[in-house]
Write a protein that holds these residues in place. Structure first.
Motif, PDB file in Angstrom:
ATOM      1  N   ARG A  81       0.824  -1.203   0.000  1.00 53.91           N
ATOM      2  CA  ARG A  81       0.000   0.000   0.000  1.00 53.91           C
ATOM      3  C   ARG A  81       0.863   1.260   0.000  1.00 53.91           C
ATOM      4  N   TYR A  82       1.950   1.241   0.754  1.00 53.79           N
ATOM      5  CA  TYR A  82       2.882   2.371   0.799  1.00 53.79           C
ATOM      6  C   TYR A  82       3.517   2.596  -0.567  1.00 53.79           C
ATOM      7  N   GLU A  83       3.984   1.540  -1.200  1.00 51.93           N
ATOM      8  CA  GLU A  83       4.610   1.675  -2.518  1.00 51.93           C
ATOM      9  C   GLU A  83       3.604   2.138  -3.566  1.00 51.93           C
ATOM     10  N   LYS A  84       2.371   1.645  -3.469  1.00 54.27           N
ATOM     11  CA  LYS A  84       1.337   2.058  -4.411  1.00 54.27           C
ATOM     12  C   LYS A  84       1.033   3.550  -4.264  1.00 54.27           C
ATOM     13  N   SER A  85       1.006   4.038  -3.021  1.00 52.39           N
ATOM     14  CA  SER A  85       0.741   5.464  -2.819  1.00 52.39           C
ATOM     15  C   SER A  85       1.887   6.316  -3.352  1.00 52.39           C
ATOM     16  N   ILE A  86       3.112   5.835  -3.251  1.00 50.59           N
ATOM     17  CA  ILE A  86       4.265   6.552  -3.808  1.00 50.59           C
ATOM     18  C   ILE A  86       4.153   6.622  -5.328  1.00 50.59           C
ATOM     19  N   TYR A  87       3.802   5.504  -5.954  1.00 51.81           N
ATOM     20  CA  TYR A  87       3.665   5.489  -7.417  1.00 51.81           C
ATOM     21  C   TYR A  87       2.532   6.404  -7.883  1.00 51.81           C
ATOM     22  N   LYS A  88       1.424   6.420  -7.142  1.00 56.49           N
ATOM     23  CA  LYS A  88       0.317   7.305  -7.504  1.00 56.49           C
ATOM     24  C   LYS A  88       0.724   8.768  -7.373  1.00 56.49           C
ATOM     25  N   ALA A  89       1.488   9.087  -6.342  1.00 60.15           N
ATOM     26  CA  ALA A  89       1.951  10.462  -6.169  1.00 60.15           C
ATOM     27  C   ALA A  89       2.874  10.866  -7.312  1.00 60.15           C
ATOM     28  N   GLN A  90       3.763   9.965  -7.720  1.00 62.20           N
ATOM     29  CA  GLN A  90       4.660  10.272  -8.833  1.00 62.20           C
ATOM     30  C   GLN A  90       3.881  10.467 -10.127  1.00 62.20           C
ATOM     31  N   ARG A  91       2.896   9.622 -10.355  1.00 63.59           N
ATOM     32  CA  ARG A  91       2.054   9.752 -11.545  1.00 63.59           C
ATOM     33  C   ARG A  91       1.317  11.086 -11.539  1.00 63.59           C
ATOM     34  N   ASN A  92       0.816  11.480 -10.388  1.00 66.96           N
ATOM     35  CA  ASN A  92       0.065  12.728 -10.292  1.00 66.96           C
ATOM     36  C   ASN A  92       0.962  13.954 -10.477  1.00 66.96           C
ATOM     37  N   VAL A  93       2.205  13.875 -10.022  1.00 71.24           N
ATOM     38  CA  VAL A  93       3.141  14.979 -10.257  1.00 71.24           C
ATOM     39  C   VAL A  93       3.417  15.119 -11.749  1.00 71.24           C
ATOM     40  N   ILE A  94       3.592  14.003 -12.435  1.00 74.01           N
ATOM     41  CA  ILE A  94       3.811  14.040 -13.886  1.00 74.01           C
ATOM     42  C   ILE A  94       2.583  14.612 -14.586  1.00 74.01           C
ATOM     43  N   LEU A  95       1.403  14.253 -14.122  1.00 74.07           N
ATOM     44  CA  LEU A  95       0.167  14.780 -14.693  1.00 74.07           C
ATOM     45  C   LEU A  95       0.084  16.293 -14.510  1.00 74.07           C
ATOM     46  N   CYS A  96       0.441  16.776 -13.329  1.00 75.52           N
ATOM     47  CA  CYS A  96       0.425  18.222 -13.058  1.00 75.52           C
ATOM     48  C   CYS A  96       1.433  18.964 -13.940  1.00 75.52           C
ATOM     49  N   ALA A  97       2.624  18.407 -14.043  1.00 77.43           N
ATOM     50  CA  ALA A  97       3.653  19.046 -14.863  1.00 77.43           C
ATOM     51  C   ALA A  97       3.239  19.075 -16.332  1.00 77.43           C
ATOM     52  N   SER A  98       2.642  18.004 -16.805  1.00 75.57           N
ATOM     53  CA  SER A  98       2.227  17.976 -18.212  1.00 75.57           C
ATOM     54  C   SER A  98       1.073  18.942 -18.468  1.00 75.57           C
ATOM     55  N   ALA A  99       0.202  19.159 -17.498  1.00 75.29           N
ATOM     56  CA  ALA A  99      -0.892  20.124 -17.675  1.00 75.29           C
ATOM     57  C   ALA A  99      -0.331  21.528 -17.865  1.00 75.29           C
ATOM     58  N   CYS A 100       0.621  21.909 -17.029  1.00 77.42           N
ATOM     59  CA  CYS A 100       1.224  23.251 -17.160  1.00 77.42           C
ATOM     60  C   CYS A 100       2.034  23.379 -18.441  1.00 77.42           C
ATOM     61  N   LEU A 101       2.783  22.348 -18.764  1.00 75.74           N
ATOM     62  CA  LEU A 101       3.612  22.390 -19.967  1.00 75.74           C
ATOM     63  C   LEU A 101       2.757  22.473 -21.234  1.00 75.74           C
ATOM     64  N   LEU A 102       1.699  21.694 -21.296  1.00 81.47           N
ATOM     65  CA  LEU A 102       0.824  21.739 -22.474  1.00 81.47           C
ATOM     66  C   LEU A 102       0.110  23.081 -22.594  1.00 81.47           C
ATOM     67  N   TYR A 103      -0.315  23.659 -21.463  1.00 79.78           N
ATOM     68  CA  TYR A 103      -0.944  24.975 -21.513  1.00 79.78           C
ATOM     69  C   TYR A 103       0.038  25.994 -22.083  1.00 79.78           C
ATOM     70  N   TRP A 104       1.277  25.950 -21.599  1.00 83.50           N
ATOM     71  CA  TRP A 104       2.281  26.886 -22.073  1.00 83.50           C
ATOM     72  C   TRP A 104       2.558  26.679 -23.563  1.00 83.50           C
ATOM     73  N   CYS A 105       2.622  25.440 -24.006  1.00 81.30           N
ATOM     74  CA  CYS A 105       2.864  25.152 -25.427  1.00 81.30           C
ATOM     75  C   CYS A 105       1.740  25.705 -26.302  1.00 81.30           C
ATOM     76  N   ILE A 106       0.511  25.514 -25.885  1.00 81.63           N
ATOM     77  CA  ILE A 106      -0.624  26.032 -26.652  1.00 81.63           C
ATOM     78  C   ILE A 106      -0.568  27.554 -26.708  1.00 81.63           C
ATOM     79  N   TYR A 107      -0.248  28.168 -25.587  1.00 84.47           N
ATOM     80  CA  TYR A 107      -0.138  29.632 -25.545  1.00 84.47           C
ATOM     81  C   TYR A 107       0.939  30.122 -26.511  1.00 84.47           C
ATOM     82  N   ARG A 108       2.104  29.476 -26.501  1.00 83.46           N
ATOM     83  CA  ARG A 108       3.190  29.907 -27.372  1.00 83.46           C
ATOM     84  C   ARG A 108       2.865  29.653 -28.850  1.00 83.46           C
ATOM     85  N   ILE A 109       2.203  28.562 -29.158  1.00 84.03           N
ATOM     86  CA  ILE A 109       1.825  28.286 -30.550  1.00 84.03           C
ATOM     87  C   ILE A 109       0.902  29.387 -31.058  1.00 84.03           C
TER      88      ILE A 109
END
Length: 129
Positions: A81-109
Protein backbone atom coordinates in the motif's frame (compact mmCIF):
# COMPACT_ATOMS: atom_id res chain seq x y z
CA UNK A 1 -8.75 8.10 -8.12
CA UNK A 2 -10.20 11.32 -6.81
CA UNK A 3 -12.46 13.52 -8.86
CA UNK A 4 -9.82 16.22 -9.10
CA UNK A 5 -7.39 13.80 -10.75
CA UNK A 6 -10.03 12.64 -13.22
CA UNK A 7 -10.71 16.28 -14.13
CA UNK A 8 -7.00 16.97 -14.49
CA UNK A 9 -6.59 13.90 -16.70
CA UNK A 10 -9.36 15.09 -19.00
CA UNK A 11 -7.88 18.59 -19.12
CA UNK A 12 -4.46 17.20 -20.07
CA UNK A 13 -6.05 15.04 -22.77
CA UNK A 14 -7.96 18.03 -24.15
CA UNK A 15 -4.83 20.19 -24.10
CA UNK A 16 -2.88 17.50 -25.94
CA UNK A 17 -5.62 17.26 -28.57
CA UNK A 18 -5.69 21.05 -29.03
CA UNK A 19 -1.90 21.20 -29.32
CA UNK A 20 -1.98 18.44 -31.89
CA UNK A 21 -4.72 20.15 -33.90
CA UNK A 22 -2.86 23.47 -33.82
CA UNK A 23 0.34 21.92 -35.12
CA UNK A 24 -1.25 19.97 -37.96
CA UNK A 25 -1.01 21.63 -41.37
CA UNK A 26 -4.33 23.10 -42.47
CA UNK A 27 -5.66 25.76 -44.84
CA UNK A 28 -4.82 29.31 -43.84
CA UNK A 29 -8.41 30.41 -43.24
CA UNK A 30 -9.18 27.39 -41.07
CA UNK A 31 -5.96 27.84 -39.10
CA UNK A 32 -6.76 31.52 -38.59
CA UNK A 33 -10.22 30.76 -37.18
CA UNK A 34 -8.91 27.92 -35.05
CA UNK A 35 -6.12 30.02 -33.53
CA UNK A 36 -8.50 32.88 -32.76
CA UNK A 37 -10.94 30.46 -31.10
CA UNK A 38 -8.21 28.81 -29.02
CA UNK A 39 -6.86 32.24 -28.05
CA UNK A 40 -10.28 33.16 -26.68
CA UNK A 41 -10.35 29.97 -24.62
CA UNK A 42 -6.80 30.40 -23.27
CA UNK A 43 -7.60 33.11 -20.73
CA UNK A 44 -10.43 31.24 -18.97
CA UNK A 45 -8.38 28.04 -19.18
CA UNK A 46 -5.67 29.67 -17.09
CA UNK A 47 -7.51 28.28 -14.05
CA UNK A 48 -5.48 25.13 -14.59
CA UNK A 49 -2.31 26.73 -13.22
CA UNK A 50 -3.59 27.50 -9.68
CA UNK A 51 -5.52 24.21 -9.70
CA UNK A 52 -2.31 22.32 -10.47
CA UNK A 53 -0.45 24.33 -7.85
CA UNK A 54 -3.01 23.33 -5.25
CA UNK A 55 -2.76 19.70 -6.28
CA UNK A 56 1.04 19.80 -6.02
CA UNK A 57 0.76 21.27 -2.53
CA UNK A 58 -1.64 18.47 -1.63
CA UNK A 59 0.82 15.87 -2.91
CA UNK A 60 3.65 17.50 -0.96
CA UNK A 61 1.61 17.64 2.25
CA UNK A 62 0.56 14.01 1.92
CA UNK A 63 4.16 13.00 1.24
CA UNK A 64 5.41 14.80 4.35
CA UNK A 65 2.73 13.27 6.57
CA UNK A 66 2.72 9.77 5.09
CA UNK A 67 3.40 6.88 7.41
CA UNK A 68 6.79 5.44 6.55
CA UNK A 69 6.78 1.73 6.04
CA UNK A 70 10.37 0.72 5.52
CA UNK A 71 11.13 -1.28 8.64
CA UNK A 72 10.64 -4.99 9.20
CA UNK A 73 7.60 -4.34 11.41
CA UNK A 74 5.39 -3.62 8.39
CA UNK A 75 3.39 -6.38 6.82
CA UNK A 76 3.56 -7.14 3.13
CA UNK A 77 0.13 -5.56 2.58
CA UNK A 78 1.18 -2.35 4.33
CA UNK A 79 4.39 -2.20 2.30
CA UNK A 80 2.46 -2.73 -0.93
CA UNK A 81 0.00 0.00 0.00
CA UNK A 82 2.88 2.37 0.80
CA UNK A 83 4.61 1.68 -2.52
CA UNK A 84 1.34 2.06 -4.41
CA UNK A 85 0.74 5.46 -2.82
CA UNK A 86 4.27 6.55 -3.81
CA UNK A 87 3.66 5.49 -7.42
CA UNK A 88 0.32 7.30 -7.50
CA UNK A 89 1.95 10.46 -6.17
CA UNK A 90 4.66 10.27 -8.83
CA UNK A 91 2.05 9.75 -11.54
CA UNK A 92 0.07 12.73 -10.29
CA UNK A 93 3.14 14.98 -10.26
CA UNK A 94 3.81 14.04 -13.89
CA UNK A 95 0.17 14.78 -14.69
CA UNK A 96 0.43 18.22 -13.06
CA UNK A 97 3.65 19.05 -14.86
CA UNK A 98 2.23 17.98 -18.21
CA UNK A 99 -0.89 20.12 -17.67
CA UNK A 100 1.22 23.25 -17.16
CA UNK A 101 3.61 22.39 -19.97
CA UNK A 102 0.82 21.74 -22.47
CA UNK A 103 -0.94 24.97 -21.51
CA UNK A 104 2.28 26.89 -22.07
CA UNK A 105 2.86 25.15 -25.43
CA UNK A 106 -0.62 26.03 -26.65
CA UNK A 107 -0.14 29.63 -25.54
CA UNK A 108 3.19 29.91 -27.37
CA UNK A 109 1.83 28.29 -30.55
CA UNK A 110 -1.02 30.82 -30.67
CA UNK A 111 1.34 33.70 -29.94
CA UNK A 112 3.78 32.62 -32.66
CA UNK A 113 0.98 32.28 -35.17
CA UNK A 114 -0.31 35.78 -34.36
CA UNK A 115 3.21 37.18 -34.74
CA UNK A 116 3.54 35.48 -38.11
CA UNK A 117 0.20 37.00 -39.18
CA UNK A 118 1.30 40.49 -38.16
CA UNK A 119 4.63 40.08 -39.99
CA UNK A 120 2.78 38.93 -43.11
CA UNK A 121 0.59 42.02 -42.94
CA UNK A 122 3.66 44.27 -42.62
CA UNK A 123 5.27 42.52 -45.58
CA UNK A 124 2.08 42.93 -47.59
CA UNK A 125 2.00 46.68 -46.84
CA UNK A 126 5.64 47.06 -47.90
CA UNK A 127 4.98 45.21 -51.15
CA UNK A 128 2.02 47.48 -51.94
CA UNK A 129 4.15 50.61 -51.53
Amino acid sequence: MGLQWVILTYVVAAEAAVALILTLPSPKLLKEKLVSFVSLILQPALFIVPFVGFQLLDIYWKNEHRMMCTSEICTAAERDRYEKSIYKAQRNVILCASACLLYWCIYRICKYYKEIQSLEQVEKRYKEQ
